[in-house]
Design a protein around this motif. Structure first.
Motif, short mmCIF file in Angstrom:
data_model
loop_
_atom_site.label_atom_id
_atom_site.label_comp_id
_atom_site.label_asym_id
_atom_site.label_seq_id
_atom_site.Cartn_x
_atom_site.Cartn_y
_atom_site.Cartn_z
N GLU A 1 32.20 36.33 44.26
CA GLU A 1 30.21 36.37 44.86
C GLU A 1 29.79 35.44 46.46
O GLU A 1 30.29 36.27 47.27
CB GLU A 1 29.47 34.81 44.54
N ASN A 2 31.22 34.89 46.80
CA ASN A 2 31.63 34.26 47.88
C ASN A 2 32.55 34.93 48.84
O ASN A 2 32.83 35.33 49.78
CB ASN A 2 31.80 32.10 47.96
N PHE A 3 33.35 35.87 48.11
CA PHE A 3 34.35 35.92 49.06
C PHE A 3 34.46 37.85 49.10
O PHE A 3 34.32 38.08 50.69
CB PHE A 3 35.42 36.78 47.53
N GLN A 4 32.83 38.77 48.57
CA GLN A 4 32.01 39.51 49.44
C GLN A 4 33.41 40.66 49.60
O GLN A 4 33.59 40.60 50.63
CB GLN A 4 31.39 38.86 50.56
N PHE A 5 33.77 40.16 48.52
CA PHE A 5 34.65 41.55 48.40
C PHE A 5 34.46 43.03 48.92
O PHE A 5 33.25 43.26 48.56
CB PHE A 5 35.93 41.80 47.57
N PRO A 6 34.30 43.89 49.35
CA PRO A 6 33.76 45.00 50.12
C PRO A 6 33.73 45.85 48.11
O PRO A 6 34.89 46.25 47.67
CB PRO A 6 34.29 46.47 51.12
N ASP A 7 32.28 46.38 48.06
CA ASP A 7 32.22 47.45 46.97
C ASP A 7 33.25 48.32 47.22
O ASP A 7 33.97 48.51 45.47
CB ASP A 7 31.64 47.11 46.43
N PHE A 8 33.28 48.98 47.68
CA PHE A 8 34.22 50.14 47.59
C PHE A 8 35.58 49.88 47.91
O PHE A 8 36.44 51.64 47.75
CB PHE A 8 33.69 51.15 49.58
N ARG A 9 36.21 49.19 47.78
CA ARG A 9 37.80 48.49 47.87
C ARG A 9 38.53 48.51 46.52
O ARG A 9 37.53 47.73 45.92
CB ARG A 9 37.43 47.76 49.25
N LYS A 10 39.36 49.57 46.89
CA LYS A 10 39.97 48.49 45.15
C LYS A 10 41.21 47.82 45.96
O LYS A 10 41.59 47.68 46.84
CB LYS A 10 41.35 49.65 44.74
N GLY A 11 41.29 46.15 45.35
CA GLY A 11 42.28 45.30 45.46
C GLY A 11 42.93 44.03 44.24
O GLY A 11 42.23 44.64 43.31
N GLY A 12 44.30 43.54 44.37
CA GLY A 12 44.78 42.67 44.04
C GLY A 12 44.75 41.60 43.93
O GLY A 12 44.86 41.54 45.08
#
Length: 337
Positions: A172-183
Motif C-alpha cells: 500500500e505504501n509502495f504505491q506502484f502505479p496500477d497500470f504498470r507491470k513490474g517485479g
C-alpha cells in the motif's frame, strides 16, 4: 516469495454459541502463562483436515500475563485482554472450550453450532518445546550478529496490526502505479529488538521505483515484534517478492493466495465507498490468483447486481453452487429465476 499462507479471516468473526455442558476438568490458569504454538488443527471429533490454508496458517497464543494474550495470526500480531470462566477462554469476542490444559499440552475447541463446518479443534504445545524439532538456517552478519532465515509459521517476527499483514502494508505504501507491470524482490532484517535494518532490493524490473519500495519497507519501523527461537528473541532475514503481473510464469501457491487476499481487501474498500467498477476489477484479480476464493465470488456477484450485470452475477452464483455453497442457491433463486 515466502509469506504467511492465506487463511479466511472469517474465523475471527464467527459467532460462537456454546451448550451448557460442564467439564469435570479443573482449570489451572497458571499453566496458560507461556507462549503456545499451534501444531495441528482438526475437526471437533478429531477428524483430519485436508485444507492446506487451514493447516499451514499460524494461530499462536502468547499469554504474557494473567489477563493479556498476544495472538499471532497469519504473520501479524495483536494483543487482547482475556478471561477464563467455567473452562471457557474468551478474548476478542471469541470463545474457546478448554479441552486440555497441561504443562506441555493445550487443546482448544472453537465451536459454531450454526455452521458446524466452521468448528475447529486447535492443538498446541509450548513454542520453546516445538522449536527443538527443527534447526533453522542462519548466518553471521558483518557486525557479528546471528541472523536466521525466515520460516513461515515457525520462525518469524510479527507485524503488529489489526487489519494488514506486513506485505499488504508495504504494498500500500509502495504505491506502484496500477497500470504498470513490474517485479521486485526486497530483503531486510527484523532485529531481536524489532528494528528494521539492511533494506535492499535484490531484483527489480524498474530501478526508478526501488527507492519507493525501500521507503515503504522502512515505514514498517516500530510495528514489528521480534521472532523468538528457543525462548530467545532473534534477528530474522525477511524476503518479499512483489510480482505485479510482470511475467506470465506461474506464481507459487503461497504467493497466489496472498495476492488474492490483498486484492479482495482492496476491492472491498472500493465496494464500501460505492466505487463498484473498481471493486469489480479487484474482485476479478482476487479470483485470478485464487479460483477458490469463495468470498470474492459472493462479493463480485453482489457488485455485478449493483452494476446491473445480471448474467455475470448469475454465473458467479452458479460457480458457488458448483463449489457446494448453500447460500448461493438462495441468492441464485432470488436474482436469476
Amino acid at each position: 516469495m515466502r509469506t504467511p499462507r492465506y487463511f479466511s479471516i472469517a474465523i475471527f468473526t464467527i459467532l460462537v454459541i456454546f451448550s451448557n455442558t460442564s467439564f469435570s476438568q479443573k482449570i489451572n490458569e497458571s499453566l496458560l502463562l507461556k507462549n503456545w504454538e499451534k501444531v495441528d488443527i482438526k475437526r471437533p471429533d478429531g477428524s483430519k483436515i485436508f485444507d492446506e490454508s487451514l493447516l499451514n496458517v499460524n494461530f499462536d497464543l502468547n499469554f504474557m500475563s494473567k489477563d493479556s494474550v498476544r495472538v499471532n495470526f497469519g504473520g501479524r500480531a495483536q494483543d487482547f485482554h482475556f478471561m477464563v470462566k467455567d473452562s471457557v477462554l474468551s478474548f476478542n469476542d471469541m470463545k474457546f472450550k478448554i479441552e486440555v490444559l497441561e504443562d506441555i499440552s493445550l487443546v482448544l475447541l472453537l465451536q459454531n453450532e450454526y455452521e458446524p463446518s466452521q468448528s475447529y479443534k486447535f492443538i498446541y504445545i509450548p513454542k520453546k518445546l516445538n522449536d527443538l524439532t527443527f534447526t533453522p538456517r542462519s548466518y553471521v552478519s558483518k557486525n557479528g550478529e546471528i541472523v536466521y532465515d525466515y520460516v513461515p509459521n515457525r520462525l518469524e517476527p510479527y507485524f503488529m496490526s489489526k487489519k494488514m499483514m506486513a506485505m499488504e502494508y508495504i504494498f500500500e505504501n509502495f504505491q506502484f502505479p496500477d497500470f504498470r507491470k513490474g517485479g521486485f524482490v526486497v530483503r531486510f532484517v527484523v532485529t531481536e529488538k524489532g528494528d528494521v535494518k539492511g533494506v535492499r532490493i535484490v531484483a527489480s524490473s524498474n530501478d526508478k521505483f526501488n527507492n519507493k519500495l525501500i521507503m515503504a519497507v522502512k515505514k514498517t519501523q516500530g510495528k514489528w515484534k521480534p521472532a523468538e527461537y528457543l525462548g530467545e528473541k532473534v534477528s530474522v532475514n525477511m524476503e518479499y517478492d512483489f510480482n505485479l503481473d510482470f511475467t506470465n510464469a506461474e506464481v507459487s501457491s503461497g504467493d497466489s493466495l496472498e495476492f488474492s487476499k490483498m486484492n479482495y481487501e482492496y476491492a472491498t474498500e472500493f465496494f464500501q465507498r460505492g466505487a463498484y467498477m473498481q471493486a469489480e476489477k479487484y474482485y476479478s484479480k482476487a479470483l485470478k490468483y485464487n479460483v477458490l476464493n469463495i468470498d470474492a465470488y459472493y462479493q463480485r456477484a453482489a457488485t455485478y447486481i449493483l452494476l446491473r450485470k445480471k448474467d455475470e452475477a448469475c454465473q458467479d452464483y452458479q460457480q458457488l453452487i458448483f463449489l457446494e455453497q448453500k447460500k448461493a442457491k438462495t441468492l441464485h433463486d432470488k436474482y436469476c429465476n
